[in-house]
Scaffold this active site. Structure first.
Site, PDB file in Angstrom:
ATOM      1  N   GLU A   3       8.248  14.003  56.752  1.00  0.00           N
ATOM      2  CA  GLU A   3       8.683  13.452  58.036  1.00  0.00           C
ATOM      3  C   GLU A   3       7.831  14.083  59.139  1.00  0.00           C
ATOM      4  O   GLU A   3       7.029  14.980  58.885  1.00  0.00           O
ATOM      5  CB  GLU A   3      10.175  13.731  58.238  1.00  0.00           C
ATOM      6  N   LYS A  59       3.091   9.801  62.558  1.00  0.00           N
ATOM      7  CA  LYS A  59       2.780  10.538  61.336  1.00  0.00           C
ATOM      8  C   LYS A  59       1.310  10.377  60.934  1.00  0.00           C
ATOM      9  O   LYS A  59       0.927  10.713  59.815  1.00  0.00           O
ATOM     10  CB  LYS A  59       3.715  10.100  60.204  1.00  0.00           C
ATOM     11  N   HIS A  93      -5.464  14.594  40.837  1.00  0.00           N
ATOM     12  CA  HIS A  93      -5.245  13.653  41.935  1.00  0.00           C
ATOM     13  C   HIS A  93      -6.014  14.024  43.204  1.00  0.00           C
ATOM     14  O   HIS A  93      -5.554  13.767  44.305  1.00  0.00           O
ATOM     15  CB  HIS A  93      -3.753  13.525  42.284  1.00  0.00           C
ATOM     16  N   ARG A 112       0.742   9.809  44.264  1.00  0.00           N
ATOM     17  CA  ARG A 112       1.183   8.407  44.235  1.00  0.00           C
ATOM     18  C   ARG A 112       0.143   7.435  44.781  1.00  0.00           C
ATOM     19  O   ARG A 112       0.334   6.230  44.721  1.00  0.00           O
ATOM     20  CB  ARG A 112       2.496   8.267  45.028  1.00  0.00           C
TER      21      ARG A 112
END
Ligand SMILES: [Zn+2]
Length: 277
Positions: A3, A59, A93, A112
Site C-alpha cells: 500500500e 503508488k 524472478h 507474480r
C-alpha cells in the site's frame, strides 16, 4: 500488495541507495515489464544517465534521471527492488538489472510479474496514463476537507468502495481504508453522499493520521533493499492494525467483536458498535 505507506518506504530506501549513481547498463529479462519498448532500446535510452532523485506519485515510484527522463515503476502485487553487491547471487524472478557505477546492481524482482516500468520524458509525466487520473496526494493542499466533501457528494457508492478509488481519494488500499474508517467511527457501508460535514472532517483527519502513522511506524524499517527476503509487504504493519484481519477478535475501544464481510474477493472489517450505520 504494497500500500502507499510501503511504497513511500521503498522510495526512501531507494533514495538513500541510488541517488547520485550513474547507470552503466541495464539488462531486462522480462520483455513485458517494459513493453512496448524493447530491452535494447530501453538500455540505449537509459545507460549513461545519472539518477538525480527518487519520488512517489500515488503508488508509482519515480526515478528521475539527468537526461530529463523519469523511470516510472509500479510494483503492483509483488514487485521489489534489491540493491545488491557483485558478490550477491541474483535471486529468482530478477526481471531487470541496473548496473551502477559503484559496482552495485539495482535489481527489480517480481514473482507474480504484474509490475511495470516505463521511461517517460519529465515534461510528459503528469500526462502519463495511470498518473494523469490520480486524485491529489494526501498531504497536498488540494486534498482538503472541502475537496473530500465535494468528492463524496458526487457518489452513491459506499464509502468502502469510494475510498479505494485512487482517482477520487488517493492513498488508501484495503487495509488503510478499513483502519481510517474505524478511527473516524464511520460505517464502511454508508453511502458516500450521505455523510455529514462533521463526519467528513473526521474522516479527512483519520485518513491523514492513519497514513502518517503507517509511514512513521518504526517497524517499517524492515524494508531493507539488501536482503532478498528481508521484508514482505503488509507484514511490517500488522502490529498497528485495529480492525484489519481481526475478525472475531475484540475491538480495542469497546470490546465488541470485529466483523468481516467479503465481497468480490475483498474483505471489509469494522466494529459493529464503534462504526454504527
Ligand atoms: Zn468498537
Amino acid at each position: 500488495m504494497p500500500e502507499l505507506p510501503e511504497v513511500e518506504h521503498v522510495v526512501r530506501a531507494l533514495r538513500l541507495a541510488i541517488v547520485g549513481r550513474r547507470i552503466v547498463a541495464t539488462e531486462v529479462r522480462l520483455a513485458k515489464l517494459i513493453a512496448p519498448t524493447s530491452p535494447s532500446a530501453f538500455n540505449r535510452k537509459i545507460r549513461g544517465s545519472t539518477i538525480t532523485g527518487v519520488f512517489r506519485r500515488g503508488k508509482f515510484i519515480l526515478i528521475e534521471l539527468d537526461s530529463d527522463r523519469v523511470l516510472v515503476v509500479h510494483l503492483r502485487m509483488t514487485g521489489k527492488f534489491l540493491y545488491l553487491s557483485t558478490d550477491d547471487a541474483l535471486p529468482k524472478h530478477a526481471h531487470a538489472i541496473f548496473y551502477l557505477d559503484n559496482d552495485r546492481r539495482l535489481v527489480f524482482r517480481d514473482q507474480r510479474k504484474f509490475g511495470v516500468m516505463k521511461l517517460v520524458a519529465r515534461s510528459r509525466l503528469s500526462k502519463t496514463k495511470g498518473i494523469r487520473q490520480l486524485a491529489p496526494e494526501p498531504w497536498s493542499e488540494d486534498f482538503s476537507p472541502v475537496y473530500l466533501k465535494a468528492t463524496l457528494a458526487q457518489s452513491r457508492r459506499t464509502l468502502k468502495t469510494l475510498l479505494l478509488d485512487q482517482t477520487k481519494v488517493l492513498g488508501l488500499g484495503n487495509i488503510y481504508a478499513a483502519e481510517a474508517l474505524f478511527r473516524a467511527g464511520i460505517n464502511p457501508f454508508k453511502i458516500a453522499a450521505e455523510l455529514s460535514t462533521k463526519r467528513i472532517a473526521r474522516l479527512h483527519a483519520a485518513i491523514l493520521d492513519v497514513l502518517r502513522d503507517a509511514i512513521t511506524d518504526s517497524s517499517t524499517s524492515r524494508i531493507n533493499l539488501e536482503h532478498a527476503n528481508g521484508f514482505s509487504y503488509g507484514e511490517a504493519f500488522e502490529r498497528f492494525w485495529q480492525v484489519y484481519e481481526r475478525a472475531g477478535e475484540p475491538c480495542f475501544k469497546c470490546g465488541a467483536r470485529i466483523r468481516r464481510v467479503t465481497h468480490g474477493g475483498r474483505s471489509t472489517y469494522w466494529c459493529p458498535r464503534c462504526q454504527r450505520r
